[in-house]
Design a protein around this motif. Structure first.
Motif, PDB file in Angstrom:
ATOM      1  N   GLY A 365       0.831  -1.205   0.000  1.00  0.00           N
ATOM      2  CA  GLY A 365       0.000   0.000   0.000  1.00  0.00           C
ATOM      3  C   GLY A 365       0.860   1.249   0.000  1.00  0.00           C
ATOM      4  N   GLU A 373       3.454  -0.358   3.422  1.00  0.00           N
ATOM      5  CA  GLU A 373       2.356  -1.151   3.981  1.00  0.00           C
ATOM      6  C   GLU A 373       2.220  -2.460   3.204  1.00  0.00           C
ATOM      7  N   LYS A 375      -0.128  -5.337   2.093  1.00  0.00           N
ATOM      8  CA  LYS A 375      -1.545  -5.690   1.957  1.00  0.00           C
ATOM      9  C   LYS A 375      -1.760  -7.195   2.109  1.00  0.00           C
TER      10      LYS A 375
END
Length: 395
Positions: A365, A373, A375
């Motif tokens: 992300g 990030e 996912k």
């Protein structure tokens, strides 16, 4: 050559098998020595560096620079002419609204006040005299009217008496106007005398003294500044946002900043107003036409921050980090662990399976240039390779 060595070589040359054995032994010793030297000078293999997948916050920010200004800043000036007689404050003093800051020599203003009072008294007296004269003219007119009714009066005398009454009534109106003018002049003189006492218009701190005691101030054209007063309990930060980032920034976004004098301390706030046009676009067209060279375009954003301990000072430079995207308590991966991209937001990473790294495809992300990030494709606690000798993970 010594005798024992000659004897040994003579025996070896007479026996071929012994000569072959000696040659083989020498070759083996040379090979062993070369391997030992290679082992000693060879560089040790760089160990594989790994890091465990954990949870944390990721923030995507826009960097901007800013200048600190007081939330309220007032240039306190003089509205009358005269010599600055006394200063009652110094730079850095805290003052309250209505407090006496300075005093201008009131001699000229006191003289003007006395003159205005005298002019008002004179105008009032002139009106009273006109009233007495009007009363006399009215009595004369009354007598002429009575004679006219009796038929014994002279017409011209009656007309003359009537004219005197009308003229005197007009004179009284002139006197009344003169009184009004004198009253206005008196009020102005009182105000000017009051202006010789310079009071604080707001609560705040004295930033600086511009005019010193003994200097003469002239307010005929513009009000000269005596001192600068500001409210530094709340500071505003005027930021310059690049045109490449301005569409990412909106009012209400959280932000943090530090001042270059204290880079380890972070202050928190939210973005306030955002200017729709750069300053260059707001200037006069003739002035902007003189500058033909292209320059970087910046938009102004303003936000406020409390300053209870007054550590933030006017004109300090701030480095501002405006949060445009954020994710709280998410799986995150060091950016250095990302391998070759595989389409939109997909990457290969090396995941440790025991002591052996294996390649795995993950989806990511937001990215703050330090962490990204995760996912899907990884679980919390798994270890990924962030550095190896080949140096191929980051492409």
């Amino acid at each position: 050559m010594s005798n024992p060595l000659k004897t040994f070589l003579a025996r070896v040359t007479r026996r071929p098998k012994a000569l072959y054995a000696l040659t083989a032994l020498v070759v083996i010793l040379l090979a062993a020595g070369a391997w030992a030297v290679h082992t000693l000078i060879a560089e040790p293999a760089e160990p594989v560096v790994t890091q465990a997948i954990d949870r944390g916050d990721i923030e995507k920010t826009v960097l901007a620079t800013g200048i600190l200004k007081p939330s309220v800043q007032v240039n306190v000036g003089a509205q009358v002419n005269g010599q600055l007689k006394k200063l009652y404050v110094r730079a850095g003093d805290r003052v309250s609204k209505g407090q006496l800051l300075a005093e201008i020599d009131p001699t000229l203003q006191q003289s003007e006040l006395r003159k205005s009072e005298a002019e008002l008294e004179s105008a009032t007296a002139q009106k009273q005299a006109s009233l007495y004269t009007l009363t006399q003219y009215q009595l004369e007119l009354k007598r002429q009217l009575q004679l006219d009714r009796d038929g014994s009066g002279v017409k011209s005398n009656l007309e003359q008496a009537q004219a005197k009454v009308d003229t005197q009534k007009a004179q009284i109106k002139v006197n009344e106007a003169q009184i009004v003018q004198a009253q206005m002049a008196l009020e102005t003189a009182k105000a000017n005398l009051g202006y010789t006492r310079i009071l604080a218009p707001v609560d705040g701190q004295v930033l600086g003294i511009v005019t010193k005691e003994g200097q003469t101030v002239v307010s005929s054209q513009t009000a000269p500044t005596i001192l600068v007063l500001a409210n530094v309990d709340v500071m505003t930060v005027q930021t310059r946002i690049s045109e490449t980032d301005v569409l990412k920034v909106h009012p209400g976004q959280p932000l943090s900043f530090y001042v270059v004098a204290e880079p380890k301390h972070r202050y928190q706030s939210v973005m306030g107003a955002l200017q729709d046009a750069p300053n260059d676009a707001l200037q006069d067209e003739s002035a902007s036409a003189q500058s033909q060279q292209p320059s970087a375009v910046y938009y102004n954003g303003v936000f406020s921050v409390p300053n209870p301990d007054h550590r933030l000072r006017t004109s300090m430079t701030a480095q501002v980090f405006i949060v445009t995207e954020q994710a709280k308590n998410v799986l995150r991966l060091p950016v250095m662990a990302l391998g070759q991209p595989q389409g939109s937001n997909a990457y290969y990473v090396q995941v440790m399976n025991g002591d052996v790294p294996e390649q795995r495809l993950i989806h990511v992300g937001i990215n703050d240039r330090q962490y990204v990030e995760v996912k899907d494709g990884l679980r919390e606690g798994e270890r990924v390779v962030v550095q190896n000798t080949a140096g191929t993970l980051n492409g």
